[in-house]
Motif scaffolding. Structure first.
Motif, PDB file in Angstrom:
ATOM      1  N   LEU A   1       0.857  -1.174   0.000  1.00  0.00           N
ATOM      2  CA  LEU A   1       0.000   0.000   0.000  1.00  0.00           C
ATOM      3  C   LEU A   1       0.901   1.234   0.000  1.00  0.00           C
ATOM      4  N   GLN A   2       0.357   2.387   0.247  1.00  0.00           N
ATOM      5  CA  GLN A   2       1.173   3.598   0.101  1.00  0.00           C
ATOM      6  C   GLN A   2       2.378   3.595   1.044  1.00  0.00           C
ATOM      7  N   ASP A   3       2.197   3.093   2.259  1.00  0.00           N
ATOM      8  CA  ASP A   3       3.206   3.276   3.305  1.00  0.00           C
ATOM      9  C   ASP A   3       3.846   1.989   3.794  1.00  0.00           C
ATOM     10  N   GLY A   4       3.703   0.889   3.064  1.00  0.00           N
ATOM     11  CA  GLY A   4       4.364  -0.306   3.539  1.00  0.00           C
ATOM     12  C   GLY A   4       3.808  -1.602   2.983  1.00  0.00           C
ATOM     13  N   PHE A   5       4.306  -2.684   3.596  1.00  0.00           N
ATOM     14  CA  PHE A   5       3.916  -4.048   3.227  1.00  0.00           C
ATOM     15  C   PHE A   5       2.804  -4.525   4.163  1.00  0.00           C
ATOM     16  N   TYR A   6       1.793  -5.165   3.603  1.00  0.00           N
ATOM     17  CA  TYR A   6       0.646  -5.634   4.373  1.00  0.00           C
ATOM     18  C   TYR A   6       0.284  -7.060   3.976  1.00  0.00           C
ATOM     19  N   SER A   7      -0.388  -7.759   4.893  1.00  0.00           N
ATOM     20  CA  SER A   7      -1.053  -9.006   4.537  1.00  0.00           C
ATOM     21  C   SER A   7      -2.545  -8.738   4.447  1.00  0.00           C
ATOM     22  N   TYR A   8      -3.238  -9.601   3.679  1.00  0.00           N
ATOM     23  CA  TYR A   8      -4.680  -9.418   3.503  1.00  0.00           C
ATOM     24  C   TYR A   8      -5.348 -10.776   3.516  1.00  0.00           C
TER      25      TYR A   8
ATOM     26  N   GLU B   1      -9.453  -8.624   6.190  1.00  0.00           N
ATOM     27  CA  GLU B   1      -8.650  -7.925   7.200  1.00  0.00           C
ATOM     28  C   GLU B   1      -7.257  -7.604   6.662  1.00  0.00           C
ATOM     29  N   LEU B   2      -6.871  -6.339   6.809  1.00  0.00           N
ATOM     30  CA  LEU B   2      -5.534  -5.881   6.457  1.00  0.00           C
ATOM     31  C   LEU B   2      -4.653  -5.867   7.697  1.00  0.00           C
ATOM     32  N   THR B   3      -3.427  -6.357   7.579  1.00  0.00           N
ATOM     33  CA  THR B   3      -2.487  -6.347   8.703  1.00  0.00           C
ATOM     34  C   THR B   3      -1.161  -5.775   8.229  1.00  0.00           C
ATOM     35  N   LEU B   4      -0.675  -4.754   8.921  1.00  0.00           N
ATOM     36  CA  LEU B   4       0.618  -4.160   8.576  1.00  0.00           C
ATOM     37  C   LEU B   4       1.741  -5.120   8.939  1.00  0.00           C
ATOM     38  N   LEU B   5       2.604  -5.394   7.980  1.00  0.00           N
ATOM     39  CA  LEU B   5       3.777  -6.227   8.228  1.00  0.00           C
ATOM     40  C   LEU B   5       5.028  -5.390   8.442  1.00  0.00           C
ATOM     41  N   ALA B   6       5.175  -4.339   7.658  1.00  0.00           N
ATOM     42  CA  ALA B   6       6.352  -3.475   7.791  1.00  0.00           C
ATOM     43  C   ALA B   6       6.034  -2.112   7.213  1.00  0.00           C
ATOM     44  N   GLU B   7       6.206  -1.087   8.045  1.00  0.00           N
ATOM     45  CA  GLU B   7       5.969   0.275   7.597  1.00  0.00           C
ATOM     46  C   GLU B   7       7.214   0.795   6.891  1.00  0.00           C
ATOM     47  N   VAL B   8       7.009   1.463   5.758  1.00  0.00           N
ATOM     48  CA  VAL B   8       8.123   1.989   4.965  1.00  0.00           C
ATOM     49  C   VAL B   8       7.749   3.376   4.455  1.00  0.00           C
ATOM     50  N   GLU B   9       8.642   4.327   4.631  1.00  0.00           N
ATOM     51  CA  GLU B   9       8.463   5.693   4.111  1.00  0.00           C
ATOM     52  C   GLU B   9       7.181   6.358   4.620  1.00  0.00           C
ATOM     53  N   ALA B  10       6.751   6.023   5.824  1.00  0.00           N
ATOM     54  CA  ALA B  10       5.512   6.604   6.349  1.00  0.00           C
ATOM     55  C   ALA B  10       5.596   8.127   6.445  1.00  0.00           C
TER      56      ALA B  10
END
Length: 295
Positions: free
Chosen positions: A75-82, A88-97
């Motif tokens: 997504l815009q700010d990182g890697f997610y699982s779905y 349900e979306l789950t943030l795995l790693a935030e990047v360039e937030a």
């Protein structure tokens, strides 16, 4: 050479920015995206008129099947699982937030199941993006900086060469790729896209090691030999902004092609009414299976 075989319109969804096609070999489905309209599309060739469309809260720029089930996304700010069942979306790693003018763009998994994806500026500023790698424990490493529009990714059959596109450069570059560490080095240009073919966008690789490039502004996809830079084939597409391609189908012999309509005038859209659609073609060439995220 140009092929005389016509591409088929699979879905006239009128995507603003169709992108990121990937074939799920487990479910025999094609996932693809509309980045700007925040939609995930799921195409089942057995039921081609019943495609599922899933709305995502923000820019969704790449999608990959997950070995343990479900899918992973950028997504815009990182890697997610779905979770496709619970949504349900789950943030795995935030990047360039903190870089609110950036968003992720194209992404794929390496042969070991790491998730590589890069970023770009939302306001078309050059050299503001980077290429990242997320490992199986969700640790993120920066592989490349000063990227303008991070795009196509592909690996050689041995996994020791990574091909990468930074769109404004009009080059496909190669790196030596260390499968054990995921590190890259020895960057060199292997294909140069001539100006009349527009800009290189998404990319895939076939079973013979030849790369397929989608041409933004070029009305085609093309096949190149990355070992000598030779253009082998062009396939005309009835849309000017061709964004990406991937092989799918049960035999991996169908080339799926995404396109975009963003920025086209009414006059241009009259000449290409199916811009933003999903296309396919069979060329007697097989692709390579996509790698699922192993984390």
């Amino acid at each position: 050479m140009s092929t005389t075989i016509d591409v088929s319109l699979i879905s006239n969804i009128s995507a603003a920015l169709g992108e990121g096609p990937v074939w799920n070999t487990t479910t025999a489905q094609l996932y693809w995206l509309d980045i700007l309209q925040h939609n995930l599309h799921i195409h089942n060739p057995e039921h081609p008129h019943n495609d599922e469309v899933i709305a995502i809260p923000t820019y969704i720029s790449s999608v990959i099947p997950r070995r343990s089930g479900g899918i992973v996304l950028t997504l815009q700010d990182g890697f997610y699982s779905y979770d496709l069942t619970t949504k349900e979306l789950t943030l795995l790693a935030e990047v360039e937030a903190s870089l609110t003018d950036n968003r992720f763009n194209d992404g794929k998994c390496d042969p070991r199941g790491r998730y590589l994806a890069g970023t770009m500026s939302l306001s078309n500023q050059l050299s503001k993006g980077s290429l990242y790698s997320m490992d199986l424990e969700y640790n993120v490493t920066t592989l490349l900086t000063d990227v303008s529009i991070s795009n196509g990714l592909a690996w050689s059959s041995e996994g020791n060469t990574l091909y990468f596109i930074d769109t404004p450069t009009r080059n496909v570059v190669a790196f030596d790729y260390d499968l054990e560490t995921g590190h890259i080095n020895n960057q060199r240009a292997v294909v140069q896209i001539p100006e009349h073919l527009g800009f290189p966008d998404g990319m895939t690789i076939d079973a013979e090691g030849m790369i397929w490039v989608a041409h933004w502004g070029g009305w085609c996809v093309s096949r190149w030999n990355p070992l000598n830079g030779q253009l082998l084939q062009t396939v005309p597409v009835p849309a000017s902004q061709v964004t990406s391609c991937t092989f799918g189908g049960t035999e991996l012999d169908t080339l799926y092609i995404t396109t975009a309509r963003v920025g086209l005038s009414e006059e241009e859209l009259m000449k290409q009414p199916n811009a933003g659609g999903l296309f396919s073609i069979k060329l007697g060439i097989k692709g390579t299976p996509s790698t699922a995220f192993a984390g």
